[in-house]
Motif scaffolding. Structure first.
Motif, mmCIF file in Angstrom:
data_model
loop_
_atom_site.group_PDB
_atom_site.id
_atom_site.type_symbol
_atom_site.label_atom_id
_atom_site.label_comp_id
_atom_site.label_asym_id
_atom_site.label_seq_id
_atom_site.Cartn_x
_atom_site.Cartn_y
_atom_site.Cartn_z
ATOM 1 N N ILE A 1 30.964 81.226 5.571
ATOM 2 C CA ILE A 1 31.725 82.265 6.263
ATOM 3 C C ILE A 1 33.203 82.203 5.870
ATOM 4 O O ILE A 1 33.887 83.225 5.807
ATOM 5 C CB ILE A 1 31.550 82.104 7.791
ATOM 6 C CG1 ILE A 1 32.125 83.311 8.529
ATOM 7 C CG2 ILE A 1 32.172 80.832 8.299
ATOM 8 C CD1 ILE A 1 31.789 83.280 10.008
ATOM 9 N N TYR A 2 33.705 80.972 5.570
ATOM 10 C CA TYR A 2 35.122 80.824 5.265
ATOM 11 C C TYR A 2 35.439 81.392 3.889
ATOM 12 O O TYR A 2 36.471 82.021 3.686
ATOM 13 C CB TYR A 2 35.530 79.361 5.402
ATOM 14 C CG TYR A 2 35.224 78.838 6.795
ATOM 15 C CD1 TYR A 2 35.950 79.303 7.895
ATOM 16 C CD2 TYR A 2 34.181 77.952 7.030
ATOM 17 C CE1 TYR A 2 35.650 78.885 9.169
ATOM 18 C CE2 TYR A 2 33.875 77.529 8.312
ATOM 19 C CZ TYR A 2 34.614 77.996 9.382
ATOM 20 O OH TYR A 2 34.308 77.587 10.650
ATOM 21 N N THR B 1 33.653 83.786 2.415
ATOM 22 C CA THR B 1 33.545 85.239 2.603
ATOM 23 C C THR B 1 34.841 85.801 3.179
ATOM 24 O O THR B 1 35.322 86.850 2.749
ATOM 25 C CB THR B 1 32.390 85.559 3.577
ATOM 26 O OG1 THR B 1 31.264 84.776 3.212
ATOM 27 C CG2 THR B 1 32.023 87.025 3.549
ATOM 28 N N SER C 1 48.472 88.743 6.157
ATOM 29 C CA SER C 1 48.748 87.960 7.361
ATOM 30 C C SER C 1 48.434 88.730 8.638
ATOM 31 O O SER C 1 48.527 88.174 9.730
ATOM 32 C CB SER C 1 50.218 87.528 7.369
ATOM 33 O OG SER C 1 51.037 88.674 7.394
ATOM 34 N N TYR D 1 46.528 90.353 11.759
ATOM 35 C CA TYR D 1 45.473 89.688 12.512
ATOM 36 C C TYR D 1 45.087 90.424 13.788
ATOM 37 O O TYR D 1 43.920 90.763 14.008
ATOM 38 C CB TYR D 1 45.928 88.252 12.815
ATOM 39 C CG TYR D 1 45.316 87.621 14.025
ATOM 40 C CD1 TYR D 1 43.979 87.231 14.003
ATOM 41 C CD2 TYR D 1 46.062 87.407 15.173
ATOM 42 C CE1 TYR D 1 43.405 86.650 15.113
ATOM 43 C CE2 TYR D 1 45.495 86.829 16.282
ATOM 44 C CZ TYR D 1 44.172 86.449 16.254
ATOM 45 O OH TYR D 1 43.611 85.884 17.347
ATOM 46 N N SER E 1 36.145 91.729 16.172
ATOM 47 C CA SER E 1 36.474 90.304 16.067
ATOM 48 C C SER E 1 35.489 89.558 15.181
ATOM 49 O O SER E 1 35.698 88.398 14.879
ATOM 50 C CB SER E 1 36.546 89.674 17.451
ATOM 51 O OG SER E 1 35.278 89.689 18.046
ATOM 52 N N SER E 2 34.403 90.218 14.753
ATOM 53 C CA SER E 2 33.464 89.579 13.831
ATOM 54 C C SER E 2 33.820 89.843 12.385
ATOM 55 O O SER E 2 33.156 89.354 11.490
ATOM 56 C CB SER E 2 32.040 90.105 14.069
ATOM 57 O OG SER E 2 31.404 89.355 15.063
ATOM 58 N N ARG F 1 39.369 83.708 11.276
ATOM 59 C CA ARG F 1 38.654 82.419 11.212
ATOM 60 C C ARG F 1 39.555 81.297 11.742
ATOM 61 O O ARG F 1 39.106 80.403 12.440
ATOM 62 C CB ARG F 1 38.255 82.100 9.766
ATOM 63 C CG ARG F 1 37.072 82.871 9.234
ATOM 64 C CD ARG F 1 35.810 82.534 9.964
ATOM 65 N NE ARG F 1 35.485 83.583 10.909
ATOM 66 C CZ ARG F 1 34.830 83.400 12.037
ATOM 67 N NH1 ARG F 1 34.429 82.220 12.408
ATOM 68 N NH2 ARG F 1 34.582 84.401 12.826
ATOM 69 N N ASP G 1 41.871 81.552 13.907
ATOM 70 C CA ASP G 1 41.898 81.699 15.360
ATOM 71 C C ASP G 1 40.635 81.109 15.975
ATOM 72 O O ASP G 1 40.686 80.422 16.987
ATOM 73 C CB ASP G 1 42.031 83.178 15.722
ATOM 74 C CG ASP G 1 41.931 83.406 17.208
ATOM 75 O OD1 ASP G 1 42.865 83.005 17.909
ATOM 76 O OD2 ASP G 1 40.909 83.947 17.665
ATOM 77 N N ALA G 2 39.483 81.367 15.341
ATOM 78 C CA ALA G 2 38.211 80.907 15.917
ATOM 79 C C ALA G 2 38.148 79.385 15.998
ATOM 80 O O ALA G 2 37.642 78.837 16.974
ATOM 81 C CB ALA G 2 37.035 81.446 15.102
ATOM 82 N N LEU H 1 40.847 77.259 15.963
ATOM 83 C CA LEU H 1 41.953 76.665 16.720
ATOM 84 C C LEU H 1 41.935 77.071 18.188
ATOM 85 O O LEU H 1 42.334 76.310 19.056
ATOM 86 C CB LEU H 1 43.301 77.092 16.132
ATOM 87 C CG LEU H 1 43.694 76.509 14.794
ATOM 88 C CD1 LEU H 1 45.116 76.890 14.483
ATOM 89 C CD2 LEU H 1 43.521 75.005 14.791
ATOM 90 N N GLY I 1 39.288 79.005 19.977
ATOM 91 C CA GLY I 1 38.062 79.665 20.401
ATOM 92 C C GLY I 1 37.384 78.964 21.553
ATOM 93 O O GLY I 1 37.954 78.101 22.205
ATOM 94 N N LEU J 1 33.724 76.346 18.944
ATOM 95 C CA LEU J 1 33.786 75.304 17.917
ATOM 96 C C LEU J 1 34.818 74.234 18.268
ATOM 97 O O LEU J 1 35.957 74.312 17.825
ATOM 98 C CB LEU J 1 34.159 75.925 16.570
ATOM 99 C CG LEU J 1 33.297 77.078 16.063
ATOM 100 C CD1 LEU J 1 34.002 77.832 14.956
ATOM 101 C CD2 LEU J 1 31.959 76.566 15.595
#
Lengths: 315, 393
Positions: free
Chosen positions: A85-86, A88, A250, A252, A260-261, A268, A270-271, A273, A275, A278
């Motif tokens: 995912i990262y 992508t 930059s 966001y 948000s998907s 990513r 944000d997800a 740090l 979320g 995770l």
């Protein structure tokens, strides 16, 4: 504040002036250190560290866990940040930024040229002011502006096209708001005005004398643009493209508020740090931030070189 | 903890971190536990008391908390699970000031605040975090063990055996549906796969970031042959809906629900029911069903900071939240349409607010879905790997 008109001062005043100059720089230097150098150092350090838990025991009296872990330098975060995912997200971020930067630059420079060459002073001021406002319009309000206009279920433009022209914005025109196509439209909304703001002064810097001189020497309008105006403008145009790219790269909040998907590297970060799913992935976040720096740094260097080139003619 | 619509902009986090770093430079020593003050008749050190009883009883706890006079909470949105009333009732009842930091923060923000503001008088006293953050926070030694008076009414598996964290309130994944715009609302997950719902079905956020979206995918999995060990069928189901044009990727907010941009939303039932109350004011009907084919419940967890600047107030807050009184936390959460963790015991004892309970969607769930931490980790890995490909295009 020191001023430099007393060129022939004595040795002592010169040294005092030097110390004052140093003082004047201090706030700037402190600022740069705190908000730029320290975070970059932190990111560099964290991106290459990972803690592995080897075992957990528990104190029966205090009920506290004792964690046995090892923290070591590793490339694992970098490796993870380039997979799945990262990966992508990095690719999509670069793609979205490149497409919108180029489209925004082309449309923006045409608009700026039209405005600058207009004889109406009023029109010019209106367009430049509007550009200054829309270029800074972002975040949730911008996102909802587009949800209200282009959304597949409730957008007024969608409904208008469907009811009056029988055209589906999504199926026929392929503009889907939460996808790349729709987000490009949203980004252009603030990137085109940004381009106008950046390019208008450069276009104004083209001296009428150059066009007159070219004409006197028998050049056509096209030849003037090809051999004089374009080469002079090219560095600032390319610099503006880079600026637009970095601005899009930059971004966001707007994208997050629309979908948000959507795979963007900023979302990513944000997800991991900030979320709810995770835990304990802060170092991966640092690795992702490092990737962003790696993308932007060479662009910044090129931008600086282009700036130097620009100032040769359009100071 | 929560992912309501947020207005965070890029860079805010960096600025916040900087602010914390600057604040750390000026940290004072006023954070020493106030309960150790020798002028008081009680000399209990509440920061190590593992129950009210161990510290000298409820009265002593109330007195010590009032003496501290302040409680720091974090990431409690006023419009979420009735937190506005819960906080104001606590203030009134005990005359203790409540500082509410970063009300729209996420679980990760709470854990980060505990680590970065440790030792400061403004540090959070208590946190309300998602289950996996409670477990990792306990292992990181961030929490103090404490057992509330109603400890026995909290089901096993919903609390840390040593009392480092305790589940507090939660709900089920539900299907919210705008009955004014949609002709027939889906009642089960299987029914979502219907061409009539083109562009309508949305999750509340991204499942790698929002816990409700993550649990939503798990509910979709259960309805499609998945299990606690296998979340993949949920991802496959979303891919199918996406290929058929049914899945809606628009980020769900109260605004998109009101405007009709997201007509069908999978989210916690307490949030969907609250959405319905808001929409009713605009003469729209928002129907909420807990799908029988995918019953997934999850509970948030309370924990007291190990270095809480107000250790007695923190413990009193917990006693209040787990109180089954009509004005105690358990019934106030129920009034916010959330299911308090002691609900089963309260129904048996007859202490549950019946009017509030009637507004919560009925569920028949004799074997609640409680995945282990390993299963959760496995499911997050699967979602992180496969989600973006499933919803691409």
């Amino acid at each position: 504040v020191t001023d430099g008109h007393e060129a022939g001062g004595t040795g002592s005043t010169r040294s005092r002036r030097a110390s004052l100059a140093w003082l004047g720089l201090t706030p700037f230097f402190t600022y740069v250190t705190l908000v730029f150098l320290v975070p970059i150092g932190f990111i560099l350090f964290q991106a290459f560290r990972r803690t592995t838990t080897t075992g957990v025991t528990r104190d029966p009296v205090t009920q506290q866990f004792v964690k046995h872990s090892e923290t070591s330098f590793t490339f694992a975060n970098i490796q993870d940040s380039l997979e799945g995912i990262y990966r992508t997200s990095l690719v999509t971020s670069v793609k979205l930024s490149a497409i919108t930067a180029i489209l925004g630059a082309v449309f923006g420079v045409l608009l700026a040229a039209a405005v600058v060459s207009s004889s109406s002073q009023f029109l010019r001021q209106v367009v430049i002011s509007a550009a200054a406002v829309t270029a800074n319009f972002g975040g949730i309000p911008l996102a909802f502006l587009f949800i209200a206009t282009l959304d597949a279920n409730s957008g007024i433009v969608t409904i208008f096209l469907q009811d009056h022209l029988g055209i589906s914005l999504q199926d026929d025109l392929h503009v889907e708001l939460p996808e790349l196509s729709g987000l490009c439209v949203v980004y252009l909304y603030f990137l085109i005005p940004l381009m106008v703001l950046v390019m208008a002064p450069a276009l104004e810097g083209l001296k009428p004398q150059w066009a007159e001189a070219a004409e006197n020497l028998g050049a056509s309008r096209w030849t003037y643009w090809r051999l004089v105006a374009a080469p002079v403008l090219l560095p600032s145009f390319l610099g503006a493209v880079l600026l637009l790219f970095c601005s899009a790269f930059s971004a966001y909040a707007t994208t997050y508020a629309i979908n948000s998907s959507f795979p963007l590297i900023t979302i990513r970060i944000d997800a991991v740090l900030s979320g709810n799913v995770l835990p304990g992935q802060e170092n991966l976040g640092a690795a992702l931030a490092l990737l962003m720096i790696v993308v932007v740094l060479p662009l910044t260097v090129i931008y600086q070189l282009l700036q130097r080139r620009t100032s040769r003619w359009l100071a | 903890m929560h992912t309501p619509p947020r207005t965070r902009l890029a860079g805010t986090a960096a600025l916040a971190a900087l602010g914390l770093a600057l604040a750390a430079c000026g940290s004072d020593n006023s954070s020493a536990p106030a309960a150790t003050d020798s002028s008081s008749t009680t000399t209990t050190d509440w920061s190590t008391a593992q129950s009210a009883e161990a510290g000298g009883g409820m009265e002593a706890l109330v007195a010590a908390a009032k003496k501290e006079g302040t409680l720091n909470v974090i990431a409690l949105p006023p419009s979420w699970a009735n937190y506005a009333e819960i906080i104001s009732t606590f203030k009134q009842k005990y005359g203790i000031k409540v500082n509410s930091e970063n009300p729209d923060g996420a679980s990760a923000d709470e854990i980060h605040a505990l680590k970065s503001t440790k030792g400061q008088s403004s540090a959070p006293d208590v946190v309300d975090v998602g289950n996996s953050y409670a477990i990792s926070g306990a292992q990181d030694g961030l929490f103090a063990p404490y057992q509330v008076a109603t400890w026995g009414d909290i089901p096993d598996g919903q609390k840390d055996t040593g009392g480092l964290w305790t589940s507090d309130y939660g709900g089920y994944i539900s299907i919210g549906c705008n009955a004014t715009k949609v002709q027939t609302c889906p009642k089960t997950i299987k029914e979502l796969d219907n061409p009539a719902y083109k562009n309508m079905v949305a999750l509340n956020g991204d499942p790698t970031e929002s816990n409700s979206a993550f649990q939503g995918v798990w509910a979709l999995a259960l309805a499609n042959g998945g299990s606690a060990d296998d979340i993949q069928p949920g991802i496959d189901f979303v891919k199918k809906l996406n290929d058929e044009g049914i899945f809606n990727k628009t980020q769900v907010t109260p605004a998109t629900v009101a405007s009709g941009a997201t007509p069908i939303v999978l989210d916690w039932d307490y949030l969907n029911v609250a959405e319905g109350t808001e929409l009713a004011k605009k003469n729209q009907k928002w129907e909420v069903n807990d799908p029988a084919d995918g019953l997934v419940s999850a509970y948030y967890a309370q924990a007291i900071s190990r270095s809480a600047p107000h250790p007695a107030a923190a413990r009193l807050w917990e006693e209040y939240l787990y109180s089954q009184d009509p004005d105690g936390g358990q019934n106030l959460w129920l009034k916010g349409y959330a299911r308090p963790i002691e609900l089963v015991a309260m129904q048996k004892a007859g202490t549950a607010d019946k009017a509030a309970l009637a507004k919560v969607p009925p569920v028949n769930d004799p074997n609640p879905f409680v995945p282990t931490q390993d299963q959760v980790t496995k499911a997050t890995d699967t979602v992180t790997k496969n989600w973006s490909a499933a919803v691409a295009g």
